[in-house]
Design an enzyme around this catalytic site. Structure first.
Site, mmCIF file in Angstrom:
data_model
loop_
_atom_site.group_PDB
_atom_site.id
_atom_site.type_symbol
_atom_site.label_atom_id
_atom_site.label_comp_id
_atom_site.label_asym_id
_atom_site.label_seq_id
_atom_site.Cartn_x
_atom_site.Cartn_y
_atom_site.Cartn_z
ATOM 1 N N CYS A 2 0.845 -1.196 0.000
ATOM 2 C CA CYS A 2 0.000 0.000 0.000
ATOM 3 C C CYS A 2 0.883 1.250 0.000
ATOM 4 O O CYS A 2 2.046 1.217 0.340
ATOM 5 C CB CYS A 2 -0.866 0.010 1.258
ATOM 6 N N ARG A 27 3.709 1.338 -6.907
ATOM 7 C CA ARG A 27 3.656 0.266 -5.890
ATOM 8 C C ARG A 27 2.521 -0.703 -6.167
ATOM 9 O O ARG A 27 2.405 -1.737 -5.524
ATOM 10 C CB ARG A 27 3.496 0.857 -4.487
ATOM 11 N N TRP A 75 -3.197 -1.919 -1.676
ATOM 12 C CA TRP A 75 -2.863 -3.193 -2.332
ATOM 13 C C TRP A 75 -3.523 -4.247 -1.442
ATOM 14 O O TRP A 75 -3.013 -4.545 -0.354
ATOM 15 C CB TRP A 75 -1.350 -3.367 -2.383
ATOM 16 N N ASN A 101 -0.486 0.214 6.108
ATOM 17 C CA ASN A 101 0.240 -0.690 5.210
ATOM 18 C C ASN A 101 0.772 -1.809 6.092
ATOM 19 O O ASN A 101 1.513 -1.560 7.034
ATOM 20 C CB ASN A 101 1.406 0.037 4.517
ATOM 21 N N GLY A 102 0.351 -3.042 5.819
ATOM 22 C CA GLY A 102 0.788 -4.165 6.659
ATOM 23 C C GLY A 102 -0.369 -5.113 6.891
ATOM 24 O O GLY A 102 -1.402 -5.053 6.221
ATOM 25 N N GLU A 473 14.276 -23.451 -12.691
ATOM 26 C CA GLU A 473 13.957 -22.038 -12.434
ATOM 27 C C GLU A 473 15.205 -21.180 -12.588
ATOM 28 O O GLU A 473 15.148 -20.076 -13.146
ATOM 29 C CB GLU A 473 13.334 -21.882 -11.051
ATOM 30 N N LYS A 477 15.375 -18.013 -15.173
ATOM 31 C CA LYS A 477 15.808 -16.664 -14.764
ATOM 32 C C LYS A 477 16.960 -16.200 -15.644
ATOM 33 O O LYS A 477 16.986 -15.083 -16.134
ATOM 34 C CB LYS A 477 16.243 -16.667 -13.296
ATOM 35 N N GLU A 480 15.861 -15.602 -19.412
ATOM 36 C CA GLU A 480 14.895 -14.540 -19.727
ATOM 37 C C GLU A 480 15.462 -13.139 -19.477
ATOM 38 O O GLU A 480 14.961 -12.169 -20.033
ATOM 39 C CB GLU A 480 13.578 -14.737 -18.991
ATOM 40 N N HIS A 496 22.083 -39.021 -20.720
ATOM 41 C CA HIS A 496 21.127 -39.501 -21.741
ATOM 42 C C HIS A 496 21.002 -38.521 -22.890
ATOM 43 O O HIS A 496 19.959 -38.446 -23.543
ATOM 44 C CB HIS A 496 19.764 -39.760 -21.076
ATOM 45 N N LYS A 595 5.163 -9.121 -18.431
ATOM 46 C CA LYS A 595 4.973 -9.534 -17.028
ATOM 47 C C LYS A 595 3.725 -10.408 -16.895
ATOM 48 O O LYS A 595 3.708 -11.334 -16.101
ATOM 49 C CB LYS A 595 4.823 -8.294 -16.128
#
Ligand code: AGP
Length: 600
Positions: A2, A27, A75, A101-102, A473, A477, A480, A496, A595
């Site tokens: 937030c 944000r 948020w 915020n929290g 992963e 990363k 990309e 193999h 995104k």
């Protein structure tokens, strides 16, 4: 996260608050609101809020007069993104306004007590509870009322409070950031300096446990005991764009460093309850199917190991775009759809297909109110806060955390997870932020090794068991954001076929933590070295054998195998980031990808 702004000065607050609030839009948010303390004649509190963007608020709110006020972008974490749940939130008398915020982790028990004592609530939020607590303690001294109310809440917060008839703003901080901006004949409070750089370059950072009172002429800081604190202002001369990144060169790096806080927030209030989530109480599942794309798919692959170990429930993982072609299962698995954006078309399509097949569905998402939340029966939010970089980092780690929580729910439900095992899991989960911080503290070591290999065209990643998905992963990363052809394999698969690709120019990253796969991993490292490829191994601190096999070693603190994916992937995120930085790539916005992928 937030966004919070507050103003106490000699000018009309409303336009200044909106101007500052707009500088926090980066944000991420889903609603916004403002409250202005009426001038002494009105003595009232003017409050207005709306779902959607700040532009909606600006075009629909009434003109407000007054020189003290607060504003907020929300948020959503607790409560849907609706106008009623938007901040500021007030109390029964509508003489107080609070922005937050929290996450208040004990808000339900506090709310029940307040309801029993006659308080009426209008929102689903945890924040509204605090407005009522302050109102209940209010006897003319706003600082004292806020301090008393703080004694009753647990969790994380940046609270900012105003009250009718008071030309004072009171703010309090625990973990969620808060700064004070010092002007001439006016003072400001905000979630971060970005909001205020246009108005001042002199700031005071509020520390955990402190309460601050600010008026147009005075700022007073009190520590947790109520003792006044003196603090020298800092001069910040960042550009606006630098400020949005919190001083980091890229959003991705900022988000990598936000992971300890993101993990903490994702766990908050979710391990204390003895009772399982209602969704799980009424259902029992003989199998689980996880469906996702990209990084979220890799989180699902980690989730398979976690669920099968903790809940002993057979688990399969499928790419979203392939799910619809799979045969309808005779049994009815719990289908888990993982999507940080909640808007990925392939995964939304899979959610609808799963429902069509009559399966119960759970969504793991980072954006409250996103499309996926309307397509599933139950949602586990990852609470990572907005993730701006295209490459998923903190959302991946909090997806894995959500999968630990899901596995524990299933394990408790089918009694495969003992109370002792649950306590041990809870204790390690609570310590995960520290293990991640340890890795972040080694960033310069990782950077130095990345310098050696940044010119590679090809790079391979290998792992076994729960760290095989982490190899995938790490490869994703790397490919990309650095455009190096990164490819991940189960370590046992090299012989193999992939070994044919190896050369002295193709470094191999090997995840070789000292678990049940360690000996085999040493064998794979030897296989690779025999072909002349350099090996960068990721192992446990204090492992004196690994350096005998690998050319370079990145170390993490030892912990049980089931938890190693989290610190290991943080090391690989930093690895990929530095490779990309050294190669001069546009890290936050890589070529050709987005995104959120809203096309199938
Ligand atoms: C991850 O770094 C990529 N940006 C991409 O693979 C992403 O994970 C994928 O598109 C899925 O996105 P979602 O989690 O929002 O569904």
């Amino acid at each position: 996260m937030c966004g919070i702004v507050g103003y106490a000065g000699g000018r009309n607050a409303q336009p200044i608050l909106l101007d500052c609030l707009k500088r926090l839009e980066y944000r991420g948010y889903d609603s916004a609101g403002i409250a202005v303390v009426g001038d002494p004649i009105q003595k009232g509190l003017q409050l207005f809020k709306s779902k959607g963007e700040i532009a909606v608020l600006e075009s629909s709110m009434p003109e407000m007069t007054g020189t003290v006020g607060i504003a907020h972008t929300r948020w959503a974490t607790q409560g849907r993104p609706t106008t009623e749940n938007a901040h500021p939130l007030s109390d029964c008398t509508n003489r107080l306004a609070v922005v937050h915020n929290g996450i208040i982790s004990n808000f339900m028990e506090v709310k029940e007590h307040l309801l029993a004592t006659g308080h009426k609530f209008v929102s689903e939020t945890d924040t509204e509870v605090f407005a009522h607590l302050v109102e209940a303690e209010m006897n003319g001294d706003l600082v004292a009322a806020v301090r008393k109310a703080l004694e009753k809440v647990e969790g994380t917060y940046a609270f900012v409070v105003v009250s009718a008839g008071h030309d004072e703003i009171v703010a309090a901080r625990r973990e969620s950031p808060l700064v004070i901006g010092l002007g001439d004949g006016e003072n400001f409070v905000a979630s971060d300096v970005t909001a205020l750089l246009k108005y001042t370059s002199r700031f005071l950072h509020v520390q955990d446990g402190e309460v601050v009172s600010l008026t147009r002429d005075e700022v007073r800081i009190f520590d947790s005991e109520g003792t006044a604190v003196e603090r020298r202002p800092e001069k910040i001369t960042w550009s606006l764009e630098d400020a949005e990144k919190g001083g980091y060169p890229h959003f991705m790096l900022k988000e990598i460093y936000e992971q300890p806080e993101a993990i903490h927030d994702s766990l908050l209030g979710r391990m204390e309850s003895a009772e399982p989530e209602p969704f799980f109480q009424g259902n029992s599942f003989s199998s689980v199917k996880i469906v996702a794309c990209g990084t979220s798919y890799h989180a699902g692959l980690v989730g398979k190991y976690i669920i099968e170990e903790l809940a002993k429930v057979p688990t399969t993982v499928q790419i979203s775009s392939e799910y619809r072609y799979s045969p309808v299962s005779r049994e009815s698995p719990l289908v888990v759809l993982i999507t940080q954006s909640g808007e990925t078309a392939d995964t939304l399509g899979a959610a609808r297909e799963a429902r069509k097949r009559g399966n119960k569905t759970v969504g793991i998402a980072n954006v409250v109110g996103s499309a996926i939340t309307r397509e599933v029966d139950h949602v586990i939010y990852t609470r990572a806060g907005p993730e701006i970089g295209v490459a998923a980092t903190k959302t991946f780690v909090t997806q894995v955390v959500a999968l630990y929580l899901l596995a524990m729910e299933l394990g408790v439900q089918n009694r495969s997870l003992t109370a002792q095992a649950r306590r041990s899991m809870t204790s390690f989960l609570r310590s995960l932020p520290r293990y991640v911080q340890d890795v972040l503290n080694k960033a310069s070591e990782i950077e130095a090794i990345a310098e050696k290999y940044a010119r590679s065209d090809d790079m391979f990643f290998i792992g076994r068991s729960i760290n095989y998905p982490i190899a995938l992963e790490g490869a994703l990363k790397t490919k990309e954001i650095s455009y190096i052809h990164g490819e991940g394999f189960p370590a046992g698969e090299l012989k193999h076929g992939p070994l044919a690709l190896l050369s002295k120019d193709s470094p191999v990253v090997a995840i070789a933590v000292r678990d049940h796969t360690y000996e085999k991993m040493l064998g794979n490292i030897s296989e690779v070295s025999a072909r002349g490829s350099p090996v960068i191994a990721i192992g446990f601190e204090g492992d004196t054998d690994l350096p005998k096999f690998a050319d370079d070693v990145l170390s993490i603190r030892q912990l049980p195998p089931i938890f190693t994916p989290v610190p290991v992937i943080v090391a690989l995120q930093l690895w990929a980031y530095h490779l990309a930085r050294i190669r001069g790539c546009p890290i936050d916005k890589p070529r050709n990808i987005a995104k959120t992928v809203t096309v199938e």
